[in-house]
Design a protein around this motif. Structure first.
Motif, PDB file in Angstrom:
ATOM      1  N   GLY A  83       0.816  -1.208   0.000  1.00 60.15           N
ATOM      2  CA  GLY A  83       0.000   0.000   0.000  1.00 60.15           C
ATOM      3  C   GLY A  83       0.850   1.259   0.000  1.00 60.15           C
ATOM      4  N   LYS A  84       0.364   2.290  -0.647  1.00 53.05           N
ATOM      5  CA  LYS A  84       1.042   3.583  -0.649  1.00 53.05           C
ATOM      6  C   LYS A  84       0.428   4.542   0.367  1.00 53.05           C
ATOM      7  N   LEU A  85      -0.729   4.155   0.915  1.00 53.19           N
ATOM      8  CA  LEU A  85      -1.437   4.986   1.884  1.00 53.19           C
ATOM      9  C   LEU A  85      -1.753   4.149   3.119  1.00 53.19           C
ATOM     10  N   PRO A  86      -2.023   4.790   4.266  1.00 53.53           N
ATOM     11  CA  PRO A  86      -2.472   4.033   5.427  1.00 53.53           C
ATOM     12  C   PRO A  86      -3.782   3.284   5.119  1.00 53.53           C
ATOM     13  N   PHE A 148     -13.722  -2.014   5.782  1.00 52.61           N
ATOM     14  CA  PHE A 148     -12.850  -0.872   5.512  1.00 52.61           C
ATOM     15  C   PHE A 148     -13.713   0.389   5.379  1.00 52.61           C
ATOM     16  N   PRO A 149     -13.712   1.277   6.392  1.00 53.13           N
ATOM     17  CA  PRO A 149     -14.584   2.453   6.359  1.00 53.13           C
ATOM     18  C   PRO A 149     -14.068   3.584   5.488  1.00 53.13           C
ATOM     19  N   GLU A 150     -12.802   3.500   5.091  1.00 54.50           N
ATOM     20  CA  GLU A 150     -12.203   4.551   4.274  1.00 54.50           C
ATOM     21  C   GLU A 150     -11.658   3.933   2.984  1.00 54.50           C
ATOM     22  N   SER A 151     -11.127   4.771   2.125  1.00 52.38           N
ATOM     23  CA  SER A 151     -10.578   4.271   0.861  1.00 52.38           C
ATOM     24  C   SER A 151      -9.557   3.168   1.131  1.00 52.38           C
ATOM     25  N   ALA A 152      -9.742   2.035   0.434  1.00 55.22           N
ATOM     26  CA  ALA A 152      -8.895   0.867   0.677  1.00 55.22           C
ATOM     27  C   ALA A 152      -8.501   0.232  -0.654  1.00 55.22           C
ATOM     28  N   PRO A 153      -7.566   0.869  -1.385  1.00 54.75           N
ATOM     29  CA  PRO A 153      -7.118   0.266  -2.646  1.00 54.75           C
ATOM     30  C   PRO A 153      -6.519  -1.115  -2.375  1.00 54.75           C
ATOM     31  N   ALA A 154      -6.959  -2.101  -3.133  1.00 53.68           N
ATOM     32  CA  ALA A 154      -6.524  -3.483  -2.904  1.00 53.68           C
ATOM     33  C   ALA A 154      -5.153  -3.713  -3.539  1.00 53.68           C
ATOM     34  N   THR A 155      -4.182  -2.977  -3.028  1.00 62.10           N
ATOM     35  CA  THR A 155      -2.832  -3.028  -3.595  1.00 62.10           C
ATOM     36  C   THR A 155      -2.015  -4.195  -3.058  1.00 62.10           C
ATOM     37  N   THR A 156      -2.411  -4.733  -1.907  1.00 63.67           N
ATOM     38  CA  THR A 156      -1.764  -5.918  -1.346  1.00 63.67           C
ATOM     39  C   THR A 156      -2.756  -7.066  -1.443  1.00 63.67           C
ATOM     40  N   MET A 157      -2.436  -8.044  -2.258  1.00 68.86           N
ATOM     41  CA  MET A 157      -3.424  -9.087  -2.548  1.00 68.86           C
ATOM     42  C   MET A 157      -2.703 -10.405  -2.797  1.00 68.86           C
ATOM     43  N   HIS A 158      -3.501 -11.456  -2.959  1.00 68.84           N
ATOM     44  CA  HIS A 158      -2.999 -12.756  -3.414  1.00 68.84           C
ATOM     45  C   HIS A 158      -3.893 -13.163  -4.568  1.00 68.84           C
ATOM     46  N   TRP A 159      -3.312 -13.153  -5.770  1.00 72.81           N
ATOM     47  CA  TRP A 159      -4.135 -13.195  -6.984  1.00 72.81           C
ATOM     48  C   TRP A 159      -4.821 -14.532  -7.218  1.00 72.81           C
TER      49      TRP A 159
END
Length: 418
Positions: A83-86, A148-159
């Motif tokens: 992730g690039k954000l918290p 996830f109550p805030e923006s949560a880009p799924a940048t850490t995943m298991h494809w």
């Protein structure tokens, strides 16, 4: 082996304080019972589509995982590594799976993190939940729900999760019967489940690519070769042995793309696993197959010696950490992806590299043991090609029957060091 080395060193210097320290830590002896190796979500420039929800803002995702060993207390690991954000978790729960998105009534347990029901994970970091009392049976399925109550880009995943995940709008972590708005087979953020470890428990880490990850197995079927291996170990009795699947589809020994290279993730995925004393390495076919295909058209082809040098680094690091490392041969790939955009994955010249790598695995004696998966699935009438009855259809990945044959070919004594 690792436990014995640690105990010997500690005993020599700190005998007088061991008893008090052990009593203070008795609730903190944990072992992984399930894992999913974290990958960074790739951009649209890569030929393989992600096929998953890009952002989980104001959504709950419920993910099902079949554990290997059981316990009376459980906790989870959530990662924001890429992730690039918290990343804020607003609420989380774990329960025993009933079926699909439903959990068994009365088994749902709210999870906290450092005593709070909510936590914000900094970029690059994982978090471990506080322990909860939950009777976990070996080989049972658990459902983990994250909101996830805030923006949560799924940048850490298991494809290549090969397991249905259920997504619903709003905070639905406590719903026993989750009504999903959508589903996907990719995992998001969840990278581990741990149980309180019996004194004699140990773990085996399976470190590989898509053939360990389970491409070709049945979605929601738990019939990857690591799944069947876990069943065999449970049925054998004796001390509990956890099976940790750290396969990543597309993984390579020497370079990145669908996850970082083996050398880069070895500490995280193998050496840092508590109570793990054995690793099985099955990786290298993508190093051979990708270059010159639509997956990596302009990448240079490594030599067998390049891949073997990578193996030797992993062997040295495993041994330095007191772990046994077992080499598994690379399975046949004749005509893999023929007639697809990834044609060129197999060539006769690449087959020579695979044979040279397998020769090293079998005969160098640098590994602590060998599992010869190549001999299990090869077509005896057509060397270099997978048996038709074991072929998923792309001539690379085994199907469920192939994975079953692979798992049942393993001498369990090789893995347990007996």
């Amino acid at each position: 082996m690792r436990k014995m080395m640690t105990a010997a060193l500690a005993g020599a210097a700190f005998t007088a304080s061991l008893v008090g320290f052990a009593a203070a830590q008795e609730d903190n002896d944990w072992i992984g019972t399930w894992t999913a190796s974290a990958q960074p979500a790739w951009e649209a420039d890569f030929a393989v589509p992600l096929g998953m929800q890009a952002n989980l803002w104001n959504h709950t995702i419920r993910q099902v995982a079949r554990v290997s060993i059981g316990g009376d207390k459980v906790r989870i690991i959530v990662s924001n590594e890429y992730g690039k954000l918290p990343l804020k978790i607003g609420a989380a729960q774990i329960g025993v799976t009933k079926d699909g998105a439903a959990i068994q009534p009365g088994t749902g347990k709210a999870l906290t993190f450092s005593g709070s029901p909510s936590i914000t994970i900094p970029p690059g970091a994982p978090v471990i939940s506080d322990p909860v009392d939950l009777k976990v049976e070996p080989l049972s399925e658990l459902s983990v729900s994250l909101f996830f109550p805030e923006s949560a880009p799924a940048t850490t995943m298991h494809w290549d999760g090969h397991q249905t995940a259920f997504i619903a709008a709003g905070n639905k972590v406590a719903d026993e019967e989750l009504k999903a708005d959508s589903t996907q087979t990719q995992r998001a953020f969840l990278t581990g489940i741990m149980v309180e470890a019996p004194d004699d428990a140990s773990a085996i880490v399976l470190f590989g690519d898509s053939i360990t990850d389970g491409d070709g197995s049945t979605v929601d079927g738990n019939d990857r070769w690591p799944d069947t291996l876990a069943e065999r170990l449970a049925q054998a009795g004796g001390a509990p042995v956890a099976v940790l699947n750290q396969g990543i589809s597309g993984a390579k020994v020497l370079s990145d793309r669908m996850g970082v290279n083996a050398l880069a993730r070895f500490d995280r995925d193998v050496l840092n696993q508590p109570n793990a004393d054995t690793v099985v390495l099955m990786m290298g076919i993508n190093d051979i197959g990708w270059p010159g295909s639509g997956l990596a058209l302009h990448d240079p082809e490594p030599t067998a010696e390049d891949i073997i040098a990578g193996y030797r680094q992993l062997i040295a690091r495993a041994h330095a950490d007191g772990m046994r490392i077992i080499g598994a041969t690379l399975t046949p790939f004749g005509d893999s992806f023929a007639g697809t955009p990834f044609e060129g994955y197999y060539t006769p010249e690449k087959e020579k590299i695979r044979l040279a790598v397998n020769e090293f695995i079998r005969n160098s004696k640098e590994f602590d043991g060998v599992i010869d998966f190549d001999k299990v699935v090869v077509d005896p009438q057509k060397p270099g090609y997978i048996k038709p009855e074991f072929d998923k259809g792309d001539h690379l990945h085994p199907n469920a029957a192939g994975y079953d044959a692979m798992a049942n070919s393993i001498d369990l004594k090789l893995l347990t060091g007996e």
